[in-house]
Enzyme design. Structure first.
Site, mmCIF file in Angstrom:
data_model
loop_
_atom_site.group_PDB
_atom_site.id
_atom_site.type_symbol
_atom_site.label_atom_id
_atom_site.label_comp_id
_atom_site.label_asym_id
_atom_site.label_seq_id
_atom_site.Cartn_x
_atom_site.Cartn_y
_atom_site.Cartn_z
ATOM 1 N N HIS A 46 39.557 -50.704 62.024
ATOM 2 C CA HIS A 46 40.683 -51.483 62.529
ATOM 3 C C HIS A 46 40.214 -52.654 63.369
ATOM 4 C CE1 HIS A 46 43.755 -52.239 65.723
ATOM 5 N NE2 HIS A 46 44.492 -52.421 64.648
ATOM 6 N N GLU A 49 39.170 -55.400 61.161
ATOM 7 C CA GLU A 49 40.339 -56.099 60.610
ATOM 8 C C GLU A 49 40.743 -57.251 61.530
ATOM 9 O OE1 GLU A 49 44.951 -55.712 61.055
ATOM 10 O OE2 GLU A 49 44.029 -53.790 60.541
ATOM 11 N N HIS A 50 40.732 -57.003 62.839
ATOM 12 C CA HIS A 50 41.044 -58.061 63.813
ATOM 13 C C HIS A 50 39.972 -59.155 63.799
ATOM 14 C CE1 HIS A 50 44.341 -56.458 66.571
ATOM 15 N NE2 HIS A 50 44.231 -55.545 65.619
ATOM 16 N N GLU A 126 46.839 -52.811 72.343
ATOM 17 C CA GLU A 126 47.535 -52.229 71.191
ATOM 18 C C GLU A 126 47.536 -50.704 71.286
ATOM 19 O OE1 GLU A 126 47.489 -52.459 66.265
ATOM 20 O OE2 GLU A 126 45.920 -53.458 67.438
#
Length: 421
Positions: A46, A49-50, A126
């Site tokens: 994840h 992905e950023h 997040e």
């Protein structure tokens, strides 16, 4: 018309030409996610992905943000347990530049240390936001309770302590191991010719070298039935029940789709009508199924007040028991078939949905599944088949996860919970 092409390096292209629209949806799908992580690196898929949006050799992060806005298009990405997807939707005339930009992000990102440290703070926020969203948090709890230390039990966002440790070298190492052509599917749906798609993909990705090592081998997860809780000072109790489902591609998924529809998939479903409409004990109540490559989870979610939690759980158990103990009527089954087919066909009016469908089929099943095959599978389901699947899925007890003010609530006494298996 759908097509499939495989490059010499193992990268696969799947596509569907749609001449009746002017848009194109394209996605680069990579077989990596939290399931492919070690415990010490949980969250790296994840985080990457950023980071792919944080600057390349050609574009700064701000340039990337402006580029698609200037085209009038959309770009985004998401990480799941078994795959990561980078996707865009643009007018057909902008297909080549959209694919070129996505390729630059995946092949030319610089992972600048200053951007890494900045993005760590973003992802930590997040994670904190997720902790404050109990109806999503309970889904992580049920996965943890069911799958335990198996990677399917890991959260997609990962742990904050892992995130703090990640270095540029960690990111490059993970990309080198997982972002390999044999692990990638490029999917395109919309108003663009197959020849153009193949030409552009070969130009941009054809020189990627095939990995020398074998792909990561997966282990079939166990399924533990027990109770996992998180005390939280909030207004509602958020509860998720889960039982073993089916892996992607199994024939039992057709009756399971219809079972899910009748049990808790619509506003006319049994759970919705019994708990919300008849008794007003919940705003949100639904059932769901998640299929992985070699496992599956069928579940029920409900959010209710602490005072009614036990009664709601007893109702959920009663409704679930009724699905396999009493024979279904042909009328109820035919209604479910119409709803499932309608949702499927309406979804296919979007190029993005078509792109996702052919990509997931290739990644998880290794083949295209024509819509006609899916419709035929739904049509062939009998009441007896749904009842048999309901008995298999719903009769052996549940794993339970709950978030909220739980003092005094007897979770195990209100619903059938079996020992670990």
């Amino acid at each position: 018309m759908t097509y499939r092409v495989q490059l010499d390096n193992g990268l696969r292209i799947v596509g569907e030409e749609i001449d009746s629209i002017r848009s194109v949806s394209l996605g680069i799908w990579v077989r990596t996610g939290s399931r492919y992580e070690a415990s010490s690196e949980n969250g790296i898929s994840h985080f990457l992905e950023h980071m792919f949006f944080k600057g390349t050799r050609r574009y700064s992060a701000k340039d990337l943000a402006h580029l698609f806005d200037d085209l009038g298009g959309q770009i985004n990405a998401f990480t799941a347990k078994e795959y990561t997807c980078f996707y865009a939707r643009v007018l057909d005339e902008h297909f080549a530049i959209a694919l070129d930009t996505l390729a630059d992000m995946l092949l030319g990102s610089t992972f600048a240390p200053v951007e890494i440290e900045k993005e760590k703070r973003v992802v930590i926020e997040e994670i904190h936001m997720y902790e404050d969203t109990p109806d999503e948090l309970v889904m992580d709890l049920i996965a943890d309770g069911v799958y335990g230390n198996h990677p399917l039990g890991y959260t997609i966002l990962g742990r904050e302590e892992n995130l703090q440790r990640f270095t540029r070298e960690d990111l490059l190492s993970y990309v080198g191991r997982h972002y390999q052509p044999a692990n990638m599917v490029i999917a395109v749906a919309g108003h663009v010719d197959q020849a153009v798609v193949v030409r552009e993909v070969e130009r941009l990705f054809g020189d990627m070298e095939r990995a020398g090592e074998e792909p990561c081998k997966l282990s079939v997860p166990p399924f533990h039935r027990g109770v996992t809780v998180r005390e939280k000072d909030i207004e509602q109790v958020h509860i998720c029940l889960a039982s073993p489902g089916y892996p992607a591609g199994r024939d039992e998924l057709y009756p399971l789709l219809l079972l899910n529809n009748m049990l808790g998939g619509t506003q006319s479903s049994r759970l919705f009508q019994e708990i919300r409409e008849e008794r007003g004990m919940a705003y949100s109540v639904y059932s769901f199924h998640t299929g992985y490559q070699d496992a599956g989870m069928f579940g029920v979610y409900v959010g209710t007040s602490p005072e009614t939690a036990e009664q709601v759980l007893e109702l959920v158990q009663s409704v679930c028991d009724g699905m396999w103990q009493s024979k279904l009527t042909n009328e109820e089954l035919e209604k479910a078939k119409r709803q499932v087919k309608g949702a499927l066909m309406l979804g296919l009016e979007s190029s993005g949905s078509r792109m996702s469908r052919i990509a997931k089929n290739e990644l998880l099943l290794g083949r295209d599944v024509p819509i006609e095959e899916t419709i035929a599978g739904i049509e062939a389901v009998t009441p007896e088949a749904v009842q048999a699947v309901a008995k298999q899925v719903l009769s052996s007890g549940f794993a339970v996860a709950a978030v909220g003010p739980l003092a005094g609530i007897d979770l195990e006494g209100s619903v059938k919970v079996c020992a670990s298996s």
